[in-house]
Enzyme design. Structure first.
Site, PDB file in Angstrom:
ATOM      1  CG  LEU A  34      -3.549  99.412 -21.603  1.00 46.23           C
ATOM      2  CD1 LEU A  34      -3.466  99.448 -20.172  1.00 46.23           C
ATOM      3  CD2 LEU A  34      -2.789  98.240 -22.180  1.00 46.23           C
ATOM      4  CG  ASP A  58      -6.354 107.639 -28.231  1.00 45.51           C
ATOM      5  OD1 ASP A  58      -5.927 107.776 -29.539  1.00 45.51           O
ATOM      6  OD2 ASP A  58      -7.488 107.072 -27.912  1.00 45.51           O
ATOM      7  CB  THR A 133      -2.508  94.572 -43.227  1.00 44.88           C
ATOM      8  OG1 THR A 133      -3.409  93.477 -43.622  1.00 44.88           O
ATOM      9  CG2 THR A 133      -3.414  95.818 -43.525  1.00 44.88           C
ATOM     10  CG  ASP A 134      -2.117  90.030 -46.363  1.00 45.97           C
ATOM     11  OD1 ASP A 134      -2.986  90.511 -45.476  1.00 45.97           O
ATOM     12  OD2 ASP A 134      -2.132  88.799 -46.592  1.00 45.97           O
ATOM     13  CD  GLU A 135      -7.049  91.704 -43.651  1.00 47.72           C
ATOM     14  OE1 GLU A 135      -8.106  92.191 -43.714  1.00 47.72           O
ATOM     15  OE2 GLU A 135      -7.019  91.030 -42.772  1.00 47.72           O
ATOM     16  CE1 TYR A 159      -6.905  96.241 -39.526  1.00 54.37           C
ATOM     17  CE2 TYR A 159      -7.051  94.520 -41.208  1.00 54.37           C
ATOM     18  CZ  TYR A 159      -6.339  95.271 -40.269  1.00 54.37           C
ATOM     19  OH  TYR A 159      -4.870  95.114 -39.895  1.00 54.37           O
ATOM     20  CE  LYS A 163      -3.276  98.715 -40.649  1.00 54.71           C
ATOM     21  NZ  LYS A 163      -2.256  99.240 -39.360  1.00 54.71           N
ATOM     22  CG  ASN A 189       1.447  88.546 -37.721  1.00 51.53           C
ATOM     23  OD1 ASN A 189       2.424  89.041 -37.105  1.00 51.53           O
ATOM     24  ND2 ASN A 189       1.443  88.671 -38.948  1.00 51.53           N
ATOM     25  N   PRO A 214     -17.208  78.072 -35.803  1.00 55.05           N
ATOM     26  CG  PRO A 214     -17.304  80.255 -35.104  1.00 55.05           C
ATOM     27  CD  PRO A 214     -16.846  79.130 -34.770  1.00 55.05           C
ATOM     28  NE  ARG A 223      -7.948  85.741 -45.267  1.00 55.48           N
ATOM     29  CZ  ARG A 223      -8.991  85.874 -46.222  1.00 55.48           C
ATOM     30  NH1 ARG A 223      -8.435  85.309 -47.317  1.00 55.48           N
ATOM     31  NH2 ARG A 223     -10.039  86.223 -46.270  1.00 55.48           N
ATOM     32  NE  ARG A 291     -14.577  88.689 -41.897  1.00 54.26           N
ATOM     33  CZ  ARG A 291     -13.533  88.377 -41.372  1.00 54.26           C
ATOM     34  NH1 ARG A 291     -12.601  88.181 -42.552  1.00 54.26           N
ATOM     35  NH2 ARG A 291     -13.125  88.179 -40.226  1.00 54.26           N
ATOM     36  N   GLY A 293     -18.304  90.851 -47.925  1.00 53.84           N
ATOM     37  CA  GLY A 293     -17.307  91.300 -48.645  1.00 53.84           C
ATOM     38  C   GLY A 293     -15.996  90.466 -48.218  1.00 53.84           C
TER      39      GLY A 293
END
Ligand code: NAD
Length: 351
Positions: A34, A58, A133-135, A159, A163, A189, A214, A223, A291, A293
């Site tokens: 949470l 956790d 993720t695709d990132e 991030y 991952k 998503n 913004p 995307r 942003r 990068g």
């Protein structure tokens, strides 16, 4: 039969659990810390449902994870828990290293010890499904082919790097120890109940609050947007038929710029909830410094999951966005939180 789900109080995890329990009688143990992004209200329909066991904890707590595995003997672990917002990873990467890397490591070790003690038939059927993720593939050139599952890893943000690191751990636990892992690489998503720091709910809530929207840089970042229900359907197929040690891309196959998303949301709001002054919501779009990068393009080749498992996205983006805007208008308690800080305060104040 039981599934152990991590991060099931978050956006995608809660959709997965609700949709799973609509289709199966199998119990779900939901381990979630949470964090600011986790909210038990996401699982409100399950309050009286004895098939859902929520455990507040956790994923880095290996003792707890080991106890849950021993007690409930799950046939699979579905790993959603993560720190997920790129902007937050730029402001404070530590939590991303701790949850995404250390947390995944703790789960892998707990699962390895549990799995190797299972009777042969149960061990053969066990799955560790890691939601990536695709990132991790990084930014693609404008004319480059969409990324397949063999595309090199080139993460840009803390991030996506965290991952990527967790993906490498997961695959190495398969190659070294034989742990039967599955990995999914999904695109962006969207859908109901997404935390209002992410692009679509953020723009809807800010538009309704009369605030600037913004948009990073020129807004032309491409995307591949996928409705969360389509993602969950793909994950159910992976659990049932995915081959251990394999990765699967999951995406809609359509590329849309952030600017197009913003304009579409504004047009939908113009129809559904016109501004009091009669002006278009698009006037609120404000280009802001890009942003650091920032990846300019993600595109996924989803041929593998379509050919091998017969999956394809079923929600057309225009319809999915329209339904998401309608849901937001029907749930002002959600969209009233016009920025992430207010949303965090609201979440922390919940009973
Ligand atoms: P989310 O931020 O909405 O939810 C994350 C959940 O994990 C929250 O409930 C949070 O409380 C929980 N959590 C965080 N740290 C934890 C910890 N240390 N221990 C236990 N629980 C913890 O995220 P989401 O958008 O639902 O994403 C779920 C997964 O899907 C993530 O792994 C993410 O990388 C991946 N993914 C997301 C998208 C997307 O567009 N949202 C796209 C592709 C992949």
């Amino acid at each position: 039969m039981t599934l152990l789900v991590t991060g099931g109080a978050g956006f995608i995890g809660s959709h997965f659990i609700l949709e799973w329990l609509n289709r199966h009688h199998e119990a779900i143990i939901n381990l979630d810390a949470l964090s600011y992004a986790g909210n038990l209200a996401n699982l409100a329909p399950l309050q009286q449902d004895t098939r859902h066991h929520f455990v507040h904890g956790d994923i880095r707590d290996r003792e707890l994870v080991t106890r849950l595995l021993t007690e409930y003997q799950p046939r699979a672990l579905v790993h959603f828990a993560a720190q997920t917002h790129v902007d937050r990873s730029i402001d404070g990467p530590a939590a991303f290293i701790q949850t995404n890397i250390d947390g995944t490591y703790a789960l892998l070790e707990a699962c390895r010890h549990y799995w190797r003690e299972l009777p042969e038939a149960q061990a053969a059927g066990f799955r560790f499904l890691h939601i990536s993720t695709d990132e991790v593939y990084g930014s693609l050139a404008p004319t480059a082919d969409a990324a397949t599952e063999t595309h090199p890893y080139q993460p840009s943000s803390p991030y996506s790097a965290s991952k990527a690191a967790s993906d490498h751990l997961v695959m190495s636990w398969h190659r070294t120890y034989g742990l039967p892992v599955l990995m999914s690489h999904c695109s962006n998503n969207y859908g109901p109940r997404q935390f209002p720091e992410k692009l679509i709910p953020l723009f809807i809530s800010k538009a309704l609050a009369g605030q600037p929207l913004p948009l990073y840089g020129n807004g032309l970042q491409q995307r591949d947007w996928l409705h969360v229900a389509d993602h969950c359907a793909a994950l159910r197929l992976l659990l049932a038929h995915g081959a251990p040690g394999e990765r699967y891309n999951i995406g809609s196959g359509t590329e849309t710029s952030n600017l197009e998303i913003a304009l579409t949301l504004c047009a939908l709001l113009d129809q559904r909830r016109p501004r009091a002054d009669g002006r278009p919501y698009a006037e609120q779009i404000q280009h802001v410094a890009d942003r650091p990068g920032h990846d300019t393009r993600y595109a996924l080749d989803t041929g593998k999951i379509r050919r091998q498992l017969g999956w394809q996205a079923s929600t057309v983006l225009a319809e999915g966005l329209s339904a998401t805007v309608d849901w937001s208008l029907q749930h002002p308690e959600w969209s009233a939180h016009d920025n992430a800080d207010a949303a965090i305060a609201w979440r922390q104040a919940r009973p």
